[in-house]
Scaffold this motif. Structure first.
Motif, PDB file in Angstrom:
ATOM      1  N   ASP A  81     -17.058  -5.213   2.464  1.00 24.95           N
ATOM      2  CA  ASP A  81     -15.595  -5.329   2.513  1.00 24.95           C
ATOM      3  C   ASP A  81     -15.157  -6.769   2.726  1.00 24.95           C
ATOM      4  O   ASP A  81     -14.229  -7.058   3.491  1.00 24.95           O
ATOM      5  CB  ASP A  81     -15.019  -4.431   3.609  1.00 24.95           C
ATOM      6  N   LYS A 220       4.534  -7.277  -9.686  1.00 24.20           N
ATOM      7  CA  LYS A 220       3.888  -6.522 -10.762  1.00 24.20           C
ATOM      8  C   LYS A 220       4.037  -7.187 -12.123  1.00 24.20           C
ATOM      9  O   LYS A 220       3.245  -6.945 -13.037  1.00 24.20           O
ATOM     10  CB  LYS A 220       4.452  -5.103 -10.808  1.00 24.20           C
ATOM     11  N   LEU A 237       1.835  -3.030  -0.560  1.00 28.47           N
ATOM     12  CA  LEU A 237       0.474  -2.616  -0.217  1.00 28.47           C
ATOM     13  C   LEU A 237       0.241  -1.162  -0.621  1.00 28.47           C
ATOM     14  O   LEU A 237      -0.793  -0.810  -1.185  1.00 28.47           O
ATOM     15  CB  LEU A 237       0.241  -2.769   1.290  1.00 28.47           C
ATOM     16  N   ASP A 239       1.772   0.667  -2.908  1.00 24.95           N
ATOM     17  CA  ASP A 239       1.762   0.980  -4.342  1.00 24.95           C
ATOM     18  C   ASP A 239       0.727   0.166  -5.139  1.00 24.95           C
ATOM     19  O   ASP A 239       0.658   0.262  -6.364  1.00 24.95           O
ATOM     20  CB  ASP A 239       3.160   0.806  -4.948  1.00 24.95           C
ATOM     21  N   GLY A 240      -0.061  -0.641  -4.431  1.00 24.44           N
ATOM     22  CA  GLY A 240      -1.143  -1.362  -5.090  1.00 24.44           C
ATOM     23  C   GLY A 240      -0.757  -2.691  -5.713  1.00 24.44           C
ATOM     24  O   GLY A 240      -1.596  -3.353  -6.333  1.00 24.44           O
ATOM     25  N   THR A 241       0.509  -3.117  -5.542  1.00 22.81           N
ATOM     26  CA  THR A 241       0.911  -4.434  -6.064  1.00 22.81           C
ATOM     27  C   THR A 241       0.100  -5.540  -5.400  1.00 22.81           C
ATOM     28  O   THR A 241      -0.309  -6.513  -6.035  1.00 22.81           O
ATOM     29  CB  THR A 241       2.419  -4.668  -5.823  1.00 22.81           C
ATOM     30  N   ILE A 242      -0.119  -5.376  -4.104  1.00 28.34           N
ATOM     31  CA  ILE A 242      -0.977  -6.300  -3.366  1.00 28.34           C
ATOM     32  C   ILE A 242      -2.349  -5.644  -3.243  1.00 28.34           C
ATOM     33  O   ILE A 242      -2.466  -4.523  -2.754  1.00 28.34           O
ATOM     34  CB  ILE A 242      -0.400  -6.600  -1.975  1.00 28.34           C
ATOM     35  N   SER A 243      -3.376  -6.352  -3.695  1.00 27.71           N
ATOM     36  CA  SER A 243      -4.718  -5.773  -3.697  1.00 27.71           C
ATOM     37  C   SER A 243      -5.761  -6.861  -3.489  1.00 27.71           C
ATOM     38  O   SER A 243      -5.441  -8.045  -3.381  1.00 27.71           O
ATOM     39  CB  SER A 243      -4.981  -5.043  -5.024  1.00 27.71           C
ATOM     40  N   GLY A 244      -7.007  -6.425  -3.437  1.00 28.16           N
ATOM     41  CA  GLY A 244      -8.130  -7.363  -3.362  1.00 28.16           C
ATOM     42  C   GLY A 244      -8.096  -8.270  -2.144  1.00 28.16           C
ATOM     43  O   GLY A 244      -7.760  -7.864  -1.037  1.00 28.16           O
ATOM     44  N   ILE A 247      -5.178  -8.595   0.531  1.00 27.84           N
ATOM     45  CA  ILE A 247      -4.889  -7.566   1.539  1.00 27.84           C
ATOM     46  C   ILE A 247      -5.132  -8.064   2.964  1.00 27.84           C
ATOM     47  O   ILE A 247      -4.243  -7.942   3.817  1.00 27.84           O
ATOM     48  CB  ILE A 247      -5.695  -6.276   1.255  1.00 27.84           C
TER      49      ILE A 247
END
Length: 291
Positions: A81, A220, A237, A239-244, A247
């Motif tokens: 992680d 997006k 966070l 809805d997945g707009t911020i990822s990888g 985070i």
């Protein structure tokens, strides 16, 4: 002096006035720590901040430098992680590289620009009290939660702000390596973003600045978001707009804001004089996260 240069200085004036006497914590990492020109830019930015009445505190990373030394020693790096699995020999290298080589290079860079920097490990004077980080992966379908042992990786329990305040009052710039000590004297490798956030909270910093290798928070549509509220960040966070890799930086930002830090800035450290541009211009260059 040309009119354009004068305009830049005048634009900076209200920010200099507003931040004078305030503590600003800067997490220094990424490409800005590798490129020689950017290293000099960063050191001059930090020195200028101190000379005009701000109190910069630097918390640095050093992952690539650690990886390079481990490779030369024939020690293979493993990550879970995004965190380096840290056994005894790896911890010895982490402490040597962060507290020794990298920390002292930053101090020397600032000194060359005329600043008075002091290098610290989180173990110095009990600056960072820590404990072992227990990494838990949540339950997935029919699999129970999983506890993963990543070795001598820690989390911050407390920060002794008195040490930093004493240095600030003496005109020094603290440069902190993210290594902490446990109750029994054991040493822990701690994520630098997390350390910077905890230090910012302990010092009641007006700002926390995180240097990265990306522009900032991207929407997006692929555009940089210059300013965003914490509530909206939570939605991004979800809805997945911020990822990888963004985070953990966002999580660190939200925690700092919840505990009294006024603003967090996520900026592109690959840009020359990124810290000054973010602090002292109306438009800035990265993303400001506000509570």
């Amino acid at each position: 002096m040309t009119a354009s240069v004068a305009d830049i200085l005048i634009e900076a004036l209200p920010y200099i006035r507003r931040f004078s006497g305030e503590t600003i914590v800067i997490k220094y990492g990424g490409h800005a720590m590798v490129d020689e020109s950017l290293k000099a830019d960063f050191a001059s930015d930090i020195t200028l901040m101190k000379f005009i009445g701000l109190h910069p505190v630097v918390v640095h990373g050093g992952g690539p430098q650690i990886g390079s030394v481990l490779e030369k020693m024939g020690i293979t790096s493993h990550f879970v992680d995004g965190m380096r699995v840290t056994d005894g020999p790896t911890m010895d290298v982490v402490e040597m590289v962060l507290g020794g080589k990298v920390n002292k290079e930053i101090v020397a860079q600032i000194s060359r620009q005329g600043g008075k920097a002091v290098g610290l490990s989180g173990k110095d004077g009990g600056l960072i009290s820590s404990r072992k980080l227990h990494l838990v992966r949540p339950k997935v379908e029919d699999k129970p939660p999983e506890i993963i042992d990543i070795g001598m990786v820690g989390e911050v329990v407390a920060v002794n702000s008195e040490i930093v305040r004493t240095l600030e009052a003496g005109g020094f710039i603290p440069v902190i390596a993210p290594v902490g000590a446990g109750d029994s004297g054991e040493t822990y490798n701690i994520n630098a973003d997390r350390v910077a956030g905890k230090v910012a909270v302990a010092l009641n910093a007006i700002k926390l600045i995180l240097l990265t290798d990306v522009e900032g928070v991207i929407d997006k549509g692929g555009s940089l978001i210059s300013s965003v509220a914490a509530d909206d960040v939570q939605k991004m966070l979800a809805d997945g707009t911020i990822s990888g890799g963004m985070i953990p930086k966002i999580q660190c930002s939200l925690e700092a804001l919840e505990n009294g830090v006024k603003r967090v800035h996520i900026i592109d450290g690959r840009k020359p004089h990124a810290v000054l541009l973010e602090l002292f211009t109306d438009s800035g260059i990265g993303t400001e996260v506000r509570g």
